[in-house]
Design a protein around this motif. Sequence first.
Motif, mmCIF file in Angstrom:
data_model
loop_
_atom_site.group_PDB
_atom_site.id
_atom_site.type_symbol
_atom_site.label_atom_id
_atom_site.label_comp_id
_atom_site.label_asym_id
_atom_site.label_seq_id
_atom_site.Cartn_x
_atom_site.Cartn_y
_atom_site.Cartn_z
ATOM 1 N N MET A 1 12.523 0.066 -9.149
ATOM 2 C CA MET A 1 11.899 0.342 -7.844
ATOM 3 C C MET A 1 11.838 -0.947 -7.024
ATOM 4 N N ASN B 1 5.956 4.081 -1.126
ATOM 5 C CA ASN B 1 5.187 4.913 -2.041
ATOM 6 C C ASN B 1 3.697 4.662 -1.894
ATOM 7 N N ALA C 1 2.429 6.384 1.181
ATOM 8 C CA ALA C 1 2.350 7.827 1.019
ATOM 9 C C ALA C 1 1.349 8.235 -0.050
ATOM 10 N N GLY D 1 10.971 16.436 -1.739
ATOM 11 C CA GLY D 1 11.089 14.986 -1.853
ATOM 12 C C GLY D 1 10.686 14.227 -0.611
ATOM 13 N N ALA D 2 10.102 14.920 0.396
ATOM 14 C CA ALA D 2 9.752 14.215 1.626
ATOM 15 C C ALA D 2 8.349 13.641 1.519
ATOM 16 N N LYS D 3 8.183 12.394 1.972
ATOM 17 C CA LYS D 3 6.861 11.773 1.987
ATOM 18 C C LYS D 3 6.087 12.303 3.186
ATOM 19 N N GLU E 1 6.245 14.945 -3.760
ATOM 20 C CA GLU E 1 7.611 14.467 -3.526
ATOM 21 C C GLU E 1 8.134 13.601 -4.667
ATOM 22 N N ARG E 2 7.237 13.158 -5.564
ATOM 23 C CA ARG E 2 7.711 12.299 -6.650
ATOM 24 C C ARG E 2 7.767 13.032 -7.986
ATOM 25 N N PHE F 1 17.982 18.760 3.649
ATOM 26 C CA PHE F 1 16.678 18.153 3.929
ATOM 27 C C PHE F 1 16.224 17.242 2.790
ATOM 28 N N GLY F 2 16.330 17.761 1.567
ATOM 29 C CA GLY F 2 15.854 17.001 0.405
ATOM 30 C C GLY F 2 16.598 15.678 0.250
ATOM 31 N N ALA G 1 15.617 13.319 2.955
ATOM 32 C CA ALA G 1 14.234 12.856 2.783
ATOM 33 C C ALA G 1 14.150 11.800 1.685
ATOM 34 N N ARG G 2 15.027 11.915 0.687
ATOM 35 C CA ARG G 2 15.008 10.936 -0.382
ATOM 36 C C ARG G 2 15.838 9.705 -0.053
#
Lengths: 663, 368
Positions: free
Chosen positions: A1, A9, A12, A572-574, B73-74, B98-99, B102-103
């Motif tokens: 990361m 992260n 969010a 997966g969107a924040k 999302e995680r 979208f996914g 977004a990632r």
Amino acid sequence: MNLREKISNFIAGKKVIKGWYALVIIFFIMLVIVPTLFVLTYAFTGWDEIQDSVMTDPPEIQFTRVQLPANNITFISQDIIDVTQTYSIQVAYETEVEMHLNYTITLLNDGEREIEFQEEVMVNGTGSYTFIARANDTYNYFHHVGDGFHTLTVSNGSGLIETWEEPVTLRSGSDRPWDLVKNALKVSFIIATIVTIIDFTAGLPMAWLMVRKDFRGKKYIDTLIDMPLAIPTAALGFSTAMFWAVTPGLDPYGSLSLTSSPFVLIILLHIVFSYPYMVRSLSAILQEIDINYEIAASTLGAPPLTVARTITLPLFRAGLVTGIILCFARSLSETGGTMAALAMMSPSMGELAYPMKTGPTLIGAWKHAGGFEPQLAFTAMILVIITLILLVIIKIVIMKFKLPLRKVMPGPERLLSKGVFPKMKDALSFLFMFVILIIPSFFIFSFVFTGEPSPVDWDGFWSAMSFSFFVAAVITIINLIFGVPLAIYIVRGTNKMISNILDVLVNVPLIVPTSALGISLGMFWGSMDLGMTTLLVISAHLAFTFPLVVRNVAGAMEELDPTYEETARTLGAKPMFVFRKIVFPSIKFSVLAGAIMAFTRSLGETGATLAVVKDANTVPVYIVGLVKAGDYYPAALACIALIFISFITMMLMRYMTRKAGDG
Amino acid sequence: MPEIRITNLKKAFGDLVAIDDLTIDVKDGEYLTILGPTGAGKTTLLRLIAGLTEQTSGSIFIDGECVDDLPPERRKVAFLSQSYSLFPHMDVWENTTFGPIARGWDPEQVEIVGREMLEMVHLYERKDALPRELSGGMQQRNALARALSADAKILLLDEPLRALDARLRLDLRHELKKLSKDMGMTAIHVTHDQEEALTISDRILVLRDGRIIQSGTPKEIFNEPSGPFIHHFVGEANFVSGVLKAVEGDRAVITGDDGQDYHTQATGIKPGSRVVTGIKTEFTLMTKDRWGVDINNFTGQIERILFLGRFSDFEVKLDSGQMIHARLPGYQATKFRAGDRVNIHYSPERMLVFPEPDGGLKKELEMV
């Protein structure tokens, strides 16, 4: 990361989001709610002062006979002067040479003596001279009240002979302040009630027409109804008074000059700017009501009037509550227009001497005169308490009270549903709109085109204009930054109890009269001693426009299915990405509408501005000032400039929101 | 490996307990169905796994890692909601990608994944269409493509077939399972439709009032229900309460509360106990003539006939006063009329025996 991912992260993360919401809620409570209601604490901290200055009868005026040795000057001095009455002092003299008598009244303002009245005469022989300050004279009236001195100096060509000086108090009326407050509030509430009833009676058929009927030009009528909302009330008051009322010293072409009663005029004025709220609230709910109920009732044989009365109206209550509260609160709160209209009916009079006062204009007059802090706090406190109680009562009464709607009267209702009656109803609705709303709103143009031009102080106008725009822009930006998250929290918040409480609290600044709100805010920030006029004006405007943004955005959020946001999160969107890509595209037009409403409301507001600082230089205050001083032509030009600007913003808003409706 | 372990999970909304002390292990690549009546807590369970709701207590592990503190999302869990929630202002392509966007994937990869997924669900030609321009089936496939392209290894399906018409539902069931197997995903599919659960699952969990009341393969659930509720919920059943008289070999005898003897499957329950015995309505035989054997024969009268297309459901009032149901295929159903006297036979090997539930039989069978 990597680091960037770590940071994003972190942003969010649940804790950060919770912290952000907490910050927004604290902002709302500390900057909007607490200052708005702060005046209520005065009941505890300032009760003694209230009793001293509001509840007790003012002292009797004491008269003393004064005799000055030089030239045998005698007069009767009084220790208190009532500024609402014509004041005179008769000075008798015996002199053999020419002699100057100079009578001056000065008021103490922060230790400085300020001249409130001054006149000098030259006399000779035996006689008397009377100095007069007329209650209805443009130049010789008292502008302020308070403690000071009156002075008589006697001099001749070679110099001063004698000076007499005694303390004096200028006060407004011989009534107890409590009686003044009571009367002003009574007038305010009676006017608000009458205005609301007329709005409802005339607004219901109009809302019906706009939602259930199709006719040519409907689009234009729809825009026309909203027009008075785009005009600042100070300009509306000016224009409406010119059209309807007998306005001494001003008779533009086409003026009806129908009434010389301020009461009637204020009602006519308040209808102009509250009627659109009623029509909008009623048609919004009418649109929601499924027309199939009406169709079903019709096919069962009910005439249209019976259908409307027994089927649709009972489904209507929510819209009715909104409409009534909005109209009532607007009427109760309006200051600028009412001040302008009253000033035009009683020109060359001090505000305190106007024959009629409403709650907000009394606050304005006292604030302007200075030295009325306990009275102001008391009036604001009473207004806040009564409006809050009233809000609850109206809600309960309308939701619980059973209207006698069950009874069916087929005979008369069938008759009234046929032939000429419905047509008459429609025609009357249009007539009302044009005669009561549109023509008075725009009558100001007649004055500008036919009236006598006089020099205009454009520098003063532009400086007021730029200050108004600055304030409006600042509060709009702050409103967006804090209002949008608060709206989202109210609708999506996980703690239902907190969001319900916030939901109710948001409405408070919307219904509390803005002048009371201004007094409260002034007290709150005054107690912090920040001392900056601009900051005070901004915080006042922030408080009463904040609900407009929150309400609009919360309404749109309620329409938005939360599963969109949740699905986006699982993909997966924040949270910020979800807001940008999913939430914002769906609510952007409501955000815009809220922003524009806040902007125009701030631009047009008088009461709060005047109540918070008496010499703030916003455009409506500038206009009211011009009207009071009798400078009608520049006032009218300033109004028209403001109308144009507001209009462009409103058209922009309509264009945007219509686009939203299509898309 | 995408395996899910849920330990002592609990979720309460105020006083209402939606999920009550659940412990579940979902194996890698498994297609698990959660079956239960409305209000059993099925959707809440999915929302907890996806991170859309916070549990009151307990933990969720994905691949051995505790995800309790991870935002949705995680968690790399794709959630397909009942209404699909296709973003109305985005077209098929934007929805599908979208996914990945977004990632923060790079554009080439987004392009490849989007195309691959849309081709897999046969929607690539419609990639510029808005969701409202698609049929129900296409919307469902679009939502699936979107869920699959998000790089998730776990697929959560909340009644994914509910909004579709009957015919399409049958087709898509198998497609769903095939896709999730092809992609090597672990899937949890929530439904209240027992037929759907029986045909699609590797394993079924039956959920009631926030608790698991049985876990097993579709066959086990159907043939060896753990209690009267599941016996009734998965294929309707007729029940009788009574006392277990004796167990002999592979048969048992129960004296019903109506006074009649019922011959059933053998059971491990101690003779003399209060029990409930039940038989699924499709194994309840109904004839005009008397049945050849002597046991489990009853007579009664048809009160009502419900025509269900391929089947008909008969409501029969037995002479003992009890109301029972019998389900006959269409071709046999035409022989009967309401009011006819009929003979009813329960085959002993189809009669299951359970201890009498605590709250009584009636309460046990309540759906909500």
